[in-house]
Design a protein around this motif. Structure first.
Motif, PDB file in Angstrom:
ATOM      1  N   MET A  78       0.868  -1.184   0.000  1.00 31.02           N
ATOM      2  CA  MET A  78       0.000   0.000   0.000  1.00 31.02           C
ATOM      3  C   MET A  78       0.905   1.235   0.000  1.00 31.02           C
ATOM      4  O   MET A  78       1.329   1.735   1.044  1.00 31.02           O
ATOM      5  CB  MET A  78      -0.919  -0.014   1.213  1.00 31.02           C
ATOM      6  CG  MET A  78      -1.805  -1.253   1.287  1.00 31.02           C
ATOM      7  SD  MET A  78      -2.929  -1.445  -0.131  1.00 31.02           S
ATOM      8  CE  MET A  78      -2.154  -2.784  -1.034  1.00 31.02           C
ATOM      9  N   LEU A  79       1.222   1.703  -1.191  1.00 26.57           N
ATOM     10  CA  LEU A  79       2.294   2.676  -1.376  1.00 26.57           C
ATOM     11  C   LEU A  79       2.099   3.978  -0.597  1.00 26.57           C
ATOM     12  O   LEU A  79       3.104   4.546  -0.126  1.00 26.57           O
ATOM     13  CB  LEU A  79       2.484   2.954  -2.865  1.00 26.57           C
ATOM     14  CG  LEU A  79       3.749   3.728  -3.262  1.00 26.57           C
ATOM     15  CD1 LEU A  79       5.008   3.065  -2.713  1.00 26.57           C
ATOM     16  CD2 LEU A  79       3.833   3.855  -4.784  1.00 26.57           C
ATOM     17  N   GLY A 107      -0.932  -0.767  -4.310  1.00 31.42           N
ATOM     18  CA  GLY A 107      -2.290  -0.310  -4.077  1.00 31.42           C
ATOM     19  C   GLY A 107      -2.279   1.016  -3.357  1.00 31.42           C
ATOM     20  O   GLY A 107      -1.268   1.427  -2.783  1.00 31.42           O
ATOM     21  N   ARG A 108      -3.424   1.699  -3.373  1.00 29.30           N
ATOM     22  CA  ARG A 108      -3.485   3.011  -2.735  1.00 29.30           C
ATOM     23  C   ARG A 108      -4.343   3.024  -1.474  1.00 29.30           C
ATOM     24  O   ARG A 108      -4.448   4.052  -0.814  1.00 29.30           O
ATOM     25  CB  ARG A 108      -4.021   4.054  -3.711  1.00 29.30           C
ATOM     26  CG  ARG A 108      -5.467   3.886  -4.120  1.00 29.30           C
ATOM     27  CD  ARG A 108      -5.953   5.052  -4.952  1.00 29.30           C
ATOM     28  NE  ARG A 108      -7.375   4.939  -5.241  1.00 29.30           N
ATOM     29  CZ  ARG A 108      -8.211   5.974  -5.264  1.00 29.30           C
ATOM     30  NH1 ARG A 108      -7.772   7.189  -4.996  1.00 29.30           N
ATOM     31  NH2 ARG A 108      -9.491   5.788  -5.549  1.00 29.30           N
ATOM     32  N   ALA A 109      -4.963   1.895  -1.120  1.00 24.84           N
ATOM     33  CA  ALA A 109      -5.721   1.821   0.135  1.00 24.84           C
ATOM     34  C   ALA A 109      -4.748   1.715   1.304  1.00 24.84           C
ATOM     35  O   ALA A 109      -3.602   1.290   1.136  1.00 24.84           O
ATOM     36  CB  ALA A 109      -6.659   0.625   0.104  1.00 24.84           C
ATOM     37  N   PRO A 110      -5.179   2.068   2.521  1.00 25.33           N
ATOM     38  CA  PRO A 110      -4.253   2.003   3.664  1.00 25.33           C
ATOM     39  C   PRO A 110      -3.975   0.589   4.150  1.00 25.33           C
ATOM     40  O   PRO A 110      -2.970   0.353   4.814  1.00 25.33           O
ATOM     41  CB  PRO A 110      -4.966   2.821   4.746  1.00 25.33           C
ATOM     42  CG  PRO A 110      -6.407   2.741   4.384  1.00 25.33           C
ATOM     43  CD  PRO A 110      -6.453   2.704   2.880  1.00 25.33           C
ATOM     44  N   GLY A 127      -1.686  11.628   0.856  1.00 26.48           N
ATOM     45  CA  GLY A 127      -1.125  10.300   0.658  1.00 26.48           C
ATOM     46  C   GLY A 127      -1.713   9.551  -0.516  1.00 26.48           C
ATOM     47  O   GLY A 127      -1.009   9.102  -1.406  1.00 26.48           O
ATOM     48  N   VAL A 128      -3.049   9.435  -0.532  1.00 26.41           N
ATOM     49  CA  VAL A 128      -3.719   8.710  -1.604  1.00 26.41           C
ATOM     50  C   VAL A 128      -3.658   9.491  -2.906  1.00 26.41           C
ATOM     51  O   VAL A 128      -3.430   8.931  -3.985  1.00 26.41           O
ATOM     52  CB  VAL A 128      -5.176   8.408  -1.199  1.00 26.41           C
ATOM     53  CG1 VAL A 128      -5.958   7.869  -2.388  1.00 26.41           C
ATOM     54  CG2 VAL A 128      -5.212   7.413  -0.048  1.00 26.41           C
ATOM     55  N   ASP A 129      -3.841  10.805  -2.818  1.00 27.55           N
ATOM     56  CA  ASP A 129      -3.848  11.633  -4.028  1.00 27.55           C
ATOM     57  C   ASP A 129      -2.506  11.630  -4.749  1.00 27.55           C
ATOM     58  O   ASP A 129      -2.431  11.881  -5.950  1.00 27.55           O
ATOM     59  CB  ASP A 129      -4.240  13.069  -3.672  1.00 27.55           C
ATOM     60  CG  ASP A 129      -5.671  13.159  -3.158  1.00 27.55           C
ATOM     61  OD1 ASP A 129      -6.468  12.272  -3.508  1.00 27.55           O
ATOM     62  OD2 ASP A 129      -5.981  14.093  -2.402  1.00 27.55           O
ATOM     63  N   SER A 167      -9.830  -2.249  -6.922  1.00 25.84           N
ATOM     64  CA  SER A 167     -11.173  -2.820  -6.852  1.00 25.84           C
ATOM     65  C   SER A 167     -12.195  -1.830  -7.397  1.00 25.84           C
ATOM     66  O   SER A 167     -13.383  -1.945  -7.124  1.00 25.84           O
ATOM     67  CB  SER A 167     -11.519  -3.192  -5.404  1.00 25.84           C
ATOM     68  OG  SER A 167     -11.447  -2.048  -4.564  1.00 25.84           O
ATOM     69  N   SER A 168     -11.703  -0.846  -8.158  1.00 31.99           N
ATOM     70  CA  SER A 168     -12.576   0.182  -8.718  1.00 31.99           C
ATOM     71  C   SER A 168     -12.044   0.597 -10.083  1.00 31.99           C
ATOM     72  O   SER A 168     -11.000   0.113 -10.537  1.00 31.99           O
ATOM     73  CB  SER A 168     -12.634   1.401  -7.795  1.00 31.99           C
ATOM     74  OG  SER A 168     -11.372   2.063  -7.787  1.00 31.99           O
TER      75      SER A 168
END
Length: 334
Positions: A78-79, A107-110, A127-129, A167-168
């Motif tokens: 989770m990068l 992945g970008r989820a925590p 973080g995610v952005d 997952s999206s």
């Protein structure tokens, strides 16, 4: 030719501990290698008593030493939880230890709740952005890009295929734009599977790593010699999902006869949705279900998972899955 791989969450069973879970993971990896599976991936999760793969790169070193030919990798890292340089160094080290065998799924989820994410990242700002930018920074470290002003050792020059997990539609769009292989988490979040695959294939742009789209999809298998035994084995993972959704995560519980039938309708409906990409039954059942899944998705690779309380029953389930798959896939040609 369609490949078959393994995703292991390194489950910690009730009455056991992380040390035993890690030993079981290494044993399963060696078993998967002997059966002809293409990859063995583990996933980053945090703050979960029933999952022992938090320090993912360390677990992969353990798996690598227990095997010799199977590809090992993160499904995924989770990068946003990490500085890209740290991941480059960790996976560069893995590539030096196990050359030609290491994959890095991102992945970008925590991989946790917001409290654990805060503890991991220290700040949640951006973080995610920043996920696409972090991926490109990671690519620059592996490429030894001189514009960085320094060399990431031992990452520079390492041959490590990057994957985008999702997952999206977001992950599908990003993987397509970057020209990277795409792995969809249909084993627990199947709702957008068909749309995501279609978007990825439609928008894919070739890259230095990949010329044509390449899709992997997650799939649960709980296989045994009888349908009744398989249903019993599946009840441990069913309990895990119910506990997670009700805010009571814990260790993997022993199987419970008739567990699914004893749930209220809303619980059964939730499990039917979450685990819709699953096969529970005998070798013939798994062959039928995998064949239908492949016809539906036309994926290039299926990554099989299944949290099963008894390690020996879990190994047997993966053996049955491979035997079933040989009639519809060609994993041994990997």
């Amino acid at each position: 030719m369609v490949q078959l791989s393994v995703l292991d969450l390194v489950p910690v069973a009730e009455g056991s501990d992380a040390r035993k879970a890690l030993a079981n993971a290494a044993d399963l990896a060696a078993h998967a290698e002997s059966l002809g599976y293409r990859r063995f991936w583990v996933a980053e999760h945090h703050g979960m008593p029933g999952i022992a793969s938090a320090a993912t790169s360390v677990v992969l070193a353990h798996i690598g030493h227990a095997t010799s030919t199977i590809r090992i990798g993160a499904g995924g890292i989770m990068l946003p939880n990490h500085a890209p340089l740290a991941i480059a160094e960790q996976f560069g080290t893995l590539a030096a230890l196990f050359p030609g065998r290491v994959d890095l799924g991102l992945g970008r989820a925590p991989g946790s709740d917001q409290r654990v994410a805060q503890a991991m990242r220290r700040t949640l700002d951006g973080g995610v952005d920043q996920f696409p930018r972090d991926i490109m920074e990671l690519q620059a470290y592996f490429a030894g890009d001189t514009r960085l002003g320094f060399e990431a050792t031992p990452a520079a020059g390492a041959d490590i295929p990057l994957w985008i997990l999702g997952s999206s539609l977001y992950g599908a769009q990003l993987a397509a734009a970057l020209g990277l292989p795409y792995a969809f988490a249909s084993h627990f979040a199947p709702a957008a599977l068909d749309d995501a695959i279609a978007v990825y294939r439609r928008d894919f742009r070739p890259s230095a790593q990949l010329r044509e789209p390449y899709v992997m999809a997650g799939y649960n298998v709980f296989a045994a010699d009888t349908a009744e035994e398989a249903a019993l084995l599946a009840s441990s993972m069913q309990q895990a999902f119910i506990r997670l959704r009700t805010g009571q995560p814990g260790k993997l519980q022993p199987p419970v006869p008739g567990y699914l039938d004893g749930l209220p309708p809303q619980g059964r409906t939730m499990l039917a949705d979450v685990l819709s990409c699953s096969s529970i039954g005998t070798e013939a059942d798994v062959e039928r279900d995998l064949s239908a899944f492949l016809r539906r998705t036309q994926v290039d690779e299926i990554i099989v998972t299944g949290q099963i309380y008894d390690p020996e029953a879990r190994k047997r389930s993966f053996a049955i899955a491979m035997a079933a798959a040989r009639n519809v896939l060609t994993p041994a040609a990997a």
